[in-house]
Design an enzyme around this catalytic site. Sequence first.
Site, PDB file in Angstrom:
ATOM      1  N   LEU A  33      37.200 -33.120  25.220  1.00 42.31           N
ATOM      2  CA  LEU A  33      37.032 -31.814  25.863  1.00 42.31           C
ATOM      3  C   LEU A  33      37.340 -30.654  24.918  1.00 42.31           C
ATOM      4  CD1 LEU A  33      38.692 -32.591  29.324  1.00 42.31           C
ATOM      5  CD2 LEU A  33      36.315 -32.916  28.609  1.00 42.31           C
ATOM      6  N   HIS A  34      36.614 -29.554  25.124  1.00 46.34           N
ATOM      7  CA  HIS A  34      36.842 -28.308  24.393  1.00 46.34           C
ATOM      8  C   HIS A  34      36.992 -27.178  25.415  1.00 46.34           C
ATOM      9  CE1 HIS A  34      32.627 -27.558  25.265  1.00 46.34           C
ATOM     10  NE2 HIS A  34      32.267 -28.644  24.595  1.00 46.34           N
ATOM     11  N   SER A  35      37.103 -25.950  24.942  1.00 45.88           N
ATOM     12  CA  SER A  35      37.377 -24.842  25.865  1.00 45.88           C
ATOM     13  C   SER A  35      36.216 -24.573  26.813  1.00 45.88           C
ATOM     14  CB  SER A  35      37.750 -23.573  25.098  1.00 45.88           C
ATOM     15  OG  SER A  35      36.743 -23.216  24.187  1.00 45.88           O
ATOM     16  N   GLY A  36      34.998 -25.006  26.452  1.00 46.49           N
ATOM     17  CA  GLY A  36      33.882 -24.897  27.390  1.00 46.49           C
ATOM     18  C   GLY A  36      34.114 -25.737  28.633  1.00 46.49           C
ATOM     19  N   HIS A  37      34.608 -26.959  28.432  1.00 46.09           N
ATOM     20  CA  HIS A  37      34.937 -27.808  29.585  1.00 46.09           C
ATOM     21  C   HIS A  37      36.049 -27.170  30.425  1.00 46.09           C
ATOM     22  CE1 HIS A  37      33.350 -30.975  26.732  1.00 46.09           C
ATOM     23  NE2 HIS A  37      32.654 -31.241  27.814  1.00 46.09           N
ATOM     24  N   ASP A 152      23.684 -27.382  28.821  1.00 44.16           N
ATOM     25  CA  ASP A 152      22.772 -28.499  29.096  1.00 44.16           C
ATOM     26  C   ASP A 152      21.837 -28.062  30.226  1.00 44.16           C
ATOM     27  OD1 ASP A 152      23.924 -30.653  27.300  1.00 44.16           O
ATOM     28  OD2 ASP A 152      25.696 -30.109  28.441  1.00 44.16           O
ATOM     29  N   VAL A 178      29.822 -21.389  26.801  1.00 46.54           N
ATOM     30  CA  VAL A 178      30.923 -20.825  26.018  1.00 46.54           C
ATOM     31  C   VAL A 178      30.568 -20.962  24.539  1.00 46.54           C
ATOM     32  CG1 VAL A 178      33.387 -20.992  25.481  1.00 46.54           C
ATOM     33  CG2 VAL A 178      32.593 -21.397  27.816  1.00 46.54           C
ATOM     34  N   LEU A 186      29.600 -24.131  22.121  1.00 55.67           N
ATOM     35  CA  LEU A 186      30.610 -25.177  21.999  1.00 55.67           C
ATOM     36  C   LEU A 186      30.037 -26.500  22.480  1.00 55.67           C
ATOM     37  CD1 LEU A 186      33.993 -23.550  23.094  1.00 55.67           C
ATOM     38  CD2 LEU A 186      32.819 -23.496  20.879  1.00 55.67           C
ATOM     39  N   SER A 188      30.904 -31.023  22.102  1.00 58.30           N
ATOM     40  CA  SER A 188      31.711 -32.099  21.535  1.00 58.30           C
ATOM     41  C   SER A 188      31.115 -32.604  20.226  1.00 58.30           C
ATOM     42  CB  SER A 188      31.827 -33.249  22.542  1.00 58.30           C
ATOM     43  OG  SER A 188      32.466 -32.806  23.726  1.00 58.30           O
TER      44      SER A 188
END
EC number: 6.3.2.1
Length: 283
Positions: A33-37, A152, A178, A186, A188
């Site tokens: 996970l990144h800050s978009g998630h 997506d 994001v 952003l 993965s």
Amino acid sequence: MNTVKTVRELRAAVTHARSAGKRIGFVPTMGNLHSGHATLVTKAAQQADFVVASIFVNPLQFGAGEDLDKYPRTLAADQEKLLQAGCNLLFAPTVEEMYPGGMTGQTRVSVPQLSEGLCGASRPGHFEGVATVVSKLFNMVQPDMAVFGQKDYQQLAVIRAMVHDLNMPIQIIGEPTVRADDGLALSSRNGYLTDEQRAIAPVLYRSLSQIGAAIKAGDHDFAKLRAEQVQQIEAAGLRLDYFEVRQGVHLRPATPEDRDIVILVAAYLGATRLIDNLHLTLD
């Protein structure tokens, strides 16, 4: 935040929350996970009282030669990010829990037309795998609402169509992409890029922004605009998969009369496939 690994535990926790009158929100992910998630989870927490996230790297949506085996698994770090974003329950099943009968005989969910072009052309079976696993997760969680990223875009369109066509009583929310400070969406998969490739990658968003500005200014010669941006992307060293101007809901080729437009791009930078899009609502 609790973490459960079985459908039985998941359903027990959700049933308990629902019996307390709570609205259930859901964010399905593949982890890493990144800050978009985190933004998706935060959005769900704003719209619901009890937020479920899932982490499952779904083999059904990976084709031969894709990055299933090397897709990063970072559960401990992911749990911390979910907790900070406001998640109440994490569902982290095994492949055996999701597909107890194996995948060969697994019932599949297919969304025709929307699944067939763009990413569907170069990743055959991908959206069938996505629709199948998301429909299973929706049945397991039975959320009132679910949040997906607009990065997506085709996936979001497929899921909206599936929910509509199968009469699933779930509100689908698309959350804006994001981006890093230089515009790169952003993802993965950005972690696969070398430093040199990472410096090149923002050309995709620059191209989207340029064609978007031209269309908003009234230039509807989509073929000419597309050719200009394709040249710029390829000159930067990317191998283009597609660059398309489409109608925003049905994803058919856009016409000058369309007010709802999305520009979608996919390209390879080295071995890494990057996607991005820009959605326009014209006056």
